[in-house]
Design an enzyme around this catalytic site. Structure first.
Site, mmCIF file in Angstrom:
data_model
loop_
_atom_site.group_PDB
_atom_site.id
_atom_site.type_symbol
_atom_site.label_atom_id
_atom_site.label_comp_id
_atom_site.label_asym_id
_atom_site.label_seq_id
_atom_site.Cartn_x
_atom_site.Cartn_y
_atom_site.Cartn_z
ATOM 1 N N GLY A 140 20.677 -7.801 23.203
ATOM 2 C CA GLY A 140 19.690 -6.898 23.781
ATOM 3 C C GLY A 140 20.107 -5.452 23.580
ATOM 4 O O GLY A 140 21.284 -5.099 23.745
ATOM 5 N N GLY A 153 18.090 -2.662 24.862
ATOM 6 C CA GLY A 153 17.436 -1.733 25.768
ATOM 7 C C GLY A 153 18.473 -0.855 26.425
ATOM 8 O O GLY A 153 19.624 -0.758 25.971
ATOM 9 N N LEU A 154 18.102 -0.218 27.523
ATOM 10 C CA LEU A 154 19.036 0.715 28.150
ATOM 11 C C LEU A 154 20.312 0.033 28.604
ATOM 12 O O LEU A 154 21.405 0.595 28.471
ATOM 13 C CB LEU A 154 18.354 1.423 29.319
ATOM 14 C CG LEU A 154 17.298 2.445 28.914
ATOM 15 C CD1 LEU A 154 16.665 3.073 30.141
ATOM 16 C CD2 LEU A 154 17.906 3.522 28.022
ATOM 17 N N GLY A 170 21.693 -2.869 27.365
ATOM 18 C CA GLY A 170 22.464 -3.328 26.214
ATOM 19 C C GLY A 170 22.998 -2.196 25.365
ATOM 20 O O GLY A 170 24.171 -2.208 24.951
ATOM 21 N N HIS A 172 2.925 -4.748 39.746
ATOM 22 C CA HIS A 172 2.817 -3.288 39.775
ATOM 23 C C HIS A 172 1.392 -2.881 40.131
ATOM 24 O O HIS A 172 0.437 -3.402 39.560
ATOM 25 C CB HIS A 172 3.205 -2.717 38.411
ATOM 26 C CG HIS A 172 3.528 -1.260 38.431
ATOM 27 N ND1 HIS A 172 2.589 -0.290 38.736
ATOM 28 C CD2 HIS A 172 4.684 -0.585 38.189
ATOM 29 C CE1 HIS A 172 3.152 0.895 38.673
ATOM 30 N NE2 HIS A 172 4.421 0.758 38.346
ATOM 31 N N SER A 175 1.804 4.908 34.828
ATOM 32 C CA SER A 175 3.040 5.180 35.563
ATOM 33 C C SER A 175 2.810 5.360 37.060
ATOM 34 O O SER A 175 1.823 5.955 37.499
ATOM 35 C CB SER A 175 3.691 6.448 35.007
ATOM 36 O OG SER A 175 4.738 6.876 35.846
ATOM 37 N N ARG A 213 5.724 -0.755 45.779
ATOM 38 C CA ARG A 213 4.779 -1.418 44.885
ATOM 39 C C ARG A 213 4.162 -2.685 45.473
ATOM 40 O O ARG A 213 2.982 -2.953 45.275
ATOM 41 C CB ARG A 213 5.482 -1.739 43.563
ATOM 42 C CG ARG A 213 5.826 -0.493 42.780
ATOM 43 C CD ARG A 213 6.655 -0.805 41.555
ATOM 44 N NE ARG A 213 6.881 0.421 40.786
ATOM 45 C CZ ARG A 213 7.618 0.460 39.676
ATOM 46 N NH1 ARG A 213 8.193 -0.638 39.228
ATOM 47 N NH2 ARG A 213 7.767 1.596 39.031
ATOM 48 N N HIS A 249 4.874 -7.004 36.284
ATOM 49 C CA HIS A 249 5.555 -5.857 35.693
ATOM 50 C C HIS A 249 7.074 -6.011 35.592
ATOM 51 O O HIS A 249 7.690 -5.487 34.663
ATOM 52 C CB HIS A 249 5.234 -4.609 36.522
ATOM 53 C CG HIS A 249 5.953 -3.377 36.080
ATOM 54 N ND1 HIS A 249 5.718 -2.783 34.848
ATOM 55 C CD2 HIS A 249 6.899 -2.611 36.687
ATOM 56 C CE1 HIS A 249 6.489 -1.717 34.727
ATOM 57 N NE2 HIS A 249 7.224 -1.589 35.816
ATOM 58 N N GLU A 265 17.906 -5.889 33.946
ATOM 59 C CA GLU A 265 16.889 -6.737 34.569
ATOM 60 C C GLU A 265 17.188 -8.218 34.442
ATOM 61 O O GLU A 265 16.695 -9.025 35.247
ATOM 62 C CB GLU A 265 15.522 -6.438 33.946
ATOM 63 C CG GLU A 265 14.365 -7.120 34.648
ATOM 64 C CD GLU A 265 13.017 -6.825 34.036
ATOM 65 O OE1 GLU A 265 12.016 -7.394 34.507
ATOM 66 O OE2 GLU A 265 12.952 -6.035 33.072
#
Length: 645
Positions: free
Chosen positions: A41, A43-44, A46, A267, A285, A338, A408, A432
């Site tokens: 992964g 993403g942020l 990984g 969300h 957003s 949320r 979400h 996550e």
């Protein structure tokens, strides 16, 4: 059933992380060069983990199914990232962020992990600024902040509506620096098919090259999963269409416990579903709730006229509008968490006040434009308004946006201890894909915070602590019998999928799975709906394995074969979500059981019975999983019924 040990350090909450860092085992620079780490992964979580570990001197292999690490789904995050800098001087602190996160998660989070997250949050901003991330700035030159749901302070740093993209580019730059240094090797267009255990420890993975179809073997001293959530089990979601839960599911089947799978976030500000033709949904957003006001008509007859197109929302005056979040929750208004905002929107629509197709409410910027001016609104939210206009062919500067809740984020995930290690030694999970920080509901702008906290500032310590005992463990070769066994199982599965030659496409079955999950295991659940889902899901899984049609060949480019593997896992994961939701006879956060609600329709927790993490152990395809418990003990926080009024 066993009680799980989270390995939380002793001592006062505020000193646990410092105590751990001061006492954890270290690996000297010369020995780091002898150790290999796999990160799945980019993403942020990984990308930051891979860059940080390589910077320390470890040899890192990083894998993604995209054609480039910078295409990871973190790039889609819009609104911002939380941190406790307290630049607005409005009373924020480490403790307040910690408390807001615990409360927002409806008191189902682990205190020690959440406090650590709040503690390192400020470091993330410093790291990102040093990388050149172009955060918005206020007139004095300091980084600007805005509010997000579940908080009464402004602590969210942002780069217009592109925060995830800018943060990922910063992490990607750091990753590329290590690629250039020769410490990271990137394997793009790879689908991770399984984890390989050797002597009970995670020591490698097997992937499929998505271009050639070749099955590839990779070894390491430890494996890190940073593969995101499993929300696409609902088919329609705000996730990228390629986001999948398969790496976590493979880990589960290798002995990693799966925690709180029923905690799925809906969300509140998503573009509504248009029809059966859709394959995904688009998020608007949460930052829009700062200045936008959410409302529906006060009268059902007005709602009906709006649905028929007989009147415009601008035809309704202030006295004809129900700003229901401001009415119900005056202290927080449109910035309630949320789960609260989502249920409120569903309640209004279920009672006949919905607009559009009937499954939508308005998010209106009329007052903000009058107060701030169109130019100021455009400066803060312009690209989000452009996205909405392109998709809906409506100008949100002139008419209110239509929004409705959608899947979400998943708070559930692989169970990890304080070290971010799963129940499989040597297998770590960050971001996550693990369950650890958000309880039953994640506050907005905390996903980016957790991914970067885990990757930049937590895993380098905890993984080094583990690897200090692996210094004398030799590098494995890919010729070990464990690799042979796993690859044989993989080939059997791929051949079985290709040989079904049924009549239904993968997407058709996935869409049916999504309907079952949304209708029976969605925003609200009942004992009856969950039991019905647990009857329907095995039947659909049986149908999949008897009637799915996968065109093309096993070797070479075949995206349908890749998707089929993911959907096969989703069909099993859906059952675990429903099973977890059925056993949790309470409402909390994103898990809302209709049988358990207050007279005012709010979630009714049962702390005496369900103050625990439910971690599921795989026992075999033909056996029910076993649930293990980690008791949630609060030393600092006092459990209360959440109130945003």
């Amino acid at each position: 059933m066993t009680k799980l040990d989270a390995k939380i350090p002793e001592g006062p909450l505020a000193k646990k992380w410092t105590r751990f860092r001061n006492t954890c085992k270290l690996v000297n620079p010369a020995n780091k060069r002898k150790l290999d780490i796999i990160v799945v992964g980019t993403g942020l979580g990984g990308a930051s983990a891979a860059a940080s570990l390589a910077e320390l001197g470890y040899n890192v292999k990083v894998f993604c199914y995209q054609d480039s690490p910078r295409r990871a789904h973190s790039i889609a995050a819009q609104g911002g990232i939380n941190a406790t800098k307290n630049y607005p001087n409005d009373g924020d602190s480490i403790y307040r962020l910690f408390y807001d996160t615990i409360k927002g998660g409806d008191y189902r989070s682990r205190e020690a992990n959440v406090y650590r997250l709040a503690e390192v949050s400020s470091n993330i901003i410093d790291q990102a600024v040093a990388q050149g991330v172009p955060f918005a700035r206020e007139y004095g030159g300091l980084l600007d902040n805005r509010s997000f749901g579940g908080a009464q302070v402004s602590r969210t740093f942002y780069a217009k509506g592109q925060t995830g993209q800018q943060l990922l580019l910063g992490a990607y730059g750091s990753l590329n620096r290590q690629v250039h240094q020769g410490k990271v090797k990137v394997y793009a267009r790879r689908d991770m098919l399984d984890i390989v255990l050797h002597q009970g420890k995670a020591r490698g993975i097997i992937t499929r090259n998505l271009i050639t179809g070749e099955i590839e073997r990779h070894t390491a001293h430890a494996v890190v999963l940073a593969t995101g959530g499993y929300g696409n089990v609902y088919f329609l979601s705000t996730y990228a269409m390629g986001a999948n839960g398969s790496p976590a599911w493979k880990a589960y089947k290798k002995g990693a416990y799966f925690a709180n799978p029923a905690f799925v976030q809906i969300h509140p500000t998503c573009m509504p579903v248009k029809g059966e033709h859709q394959s995904k949904l688009t998020l608007m957003s949460e930052s829009l709730r700062n200045d936008g006001r959410i409302w529906v008509p006060k009268k059902k007859e007005d709602a009906e006229k709006l649905r028929k197109g007989e009147i415009s929302p601008n035809d309704l005056g202030e006295e004809e509008r129900d700003y229901y979040l401001e009415r119900r929750y005056p202290a927080f208004g449109n910035l309630v968490p949320r789960d609260v905002a989502s249920r409120a929107a569903k309640e209004r629509c279920d009672n006949g006040f919905g607009v559009g197709t009937g499954q939508a409410v308005y998010l209106d910027f009329r007052d903000a434009i009058n107060r701030m001016g169109k130019e100021a609104v455009e400066a803060k939210y312009g690209n989000l308004f452009e996205i909405y206009k392109k998709i809906n062919d409506e100008n949100p500067y002139e008419v209110p946006m239509k929004i409705f809740p959608a899947t979400h984020y998943t708070m559930g995930g692989l169970w990890v201890d304080y070290h971010l290690q799963t129940t499989v030694p040597g297998l770590f999970a960050v971001g996550e894909v693990n369950f650890s920080d958000h309880g039953a509901n994640r506050l907005g702008a905390s996903a980016l915070m957790q991914g970067l906290a885990d990757g930049y500032f937590v895993l380098p310590y905890t993984l080094s602590n583990y690897l200090s005992d692996e210094l004398h463990t030799p590098r494995l070769t890919t010729k070990e019998k464990e690799f042979d066994e796993v690859e044989e199982q993989i080939n059997e599965r791929l051949e079985k999928l290709m040989n079904i030659k049924g009549s239904q496409t993968v997407d058709a079955i996935h869409k049916r799975l999504g309907h079952i999950m949304w209708d029976h295991v969605g925003m609200s659940r009942t004992k009856e709906s969950l039991e019905e889902a647990l009857k329907m899901l095995p039947e659909l899984r049986k149908e999949f394995w008897n009637d799915v049609k996968i065109p093309g060949h096993q070797h070479g480019v075949n995206p349908e074969l890749m998707k089929a593997g993911w959907v096969a896992d989703f069909l099993e994961l859906g059952e675990l979500i429903a099973r977890d939701a059925l056993q949790r006879e309470e409402s909390c956060g994103g898990h809302f059981r209709q049988e358990y609600q207050t007279e005012e329709g709010e979630a009714l927790r049962r702390d005496d019975e369900y103050s625990f993490v439910g971690a599921w152990e795989y026992k075999g395809d033909d056996q029910k999983p076993e649930m293990h418990k980690e008791d949630i003990v609060y030393e600092v926080t006092e459990r209360k019924t959440r109130s945003y009024k």
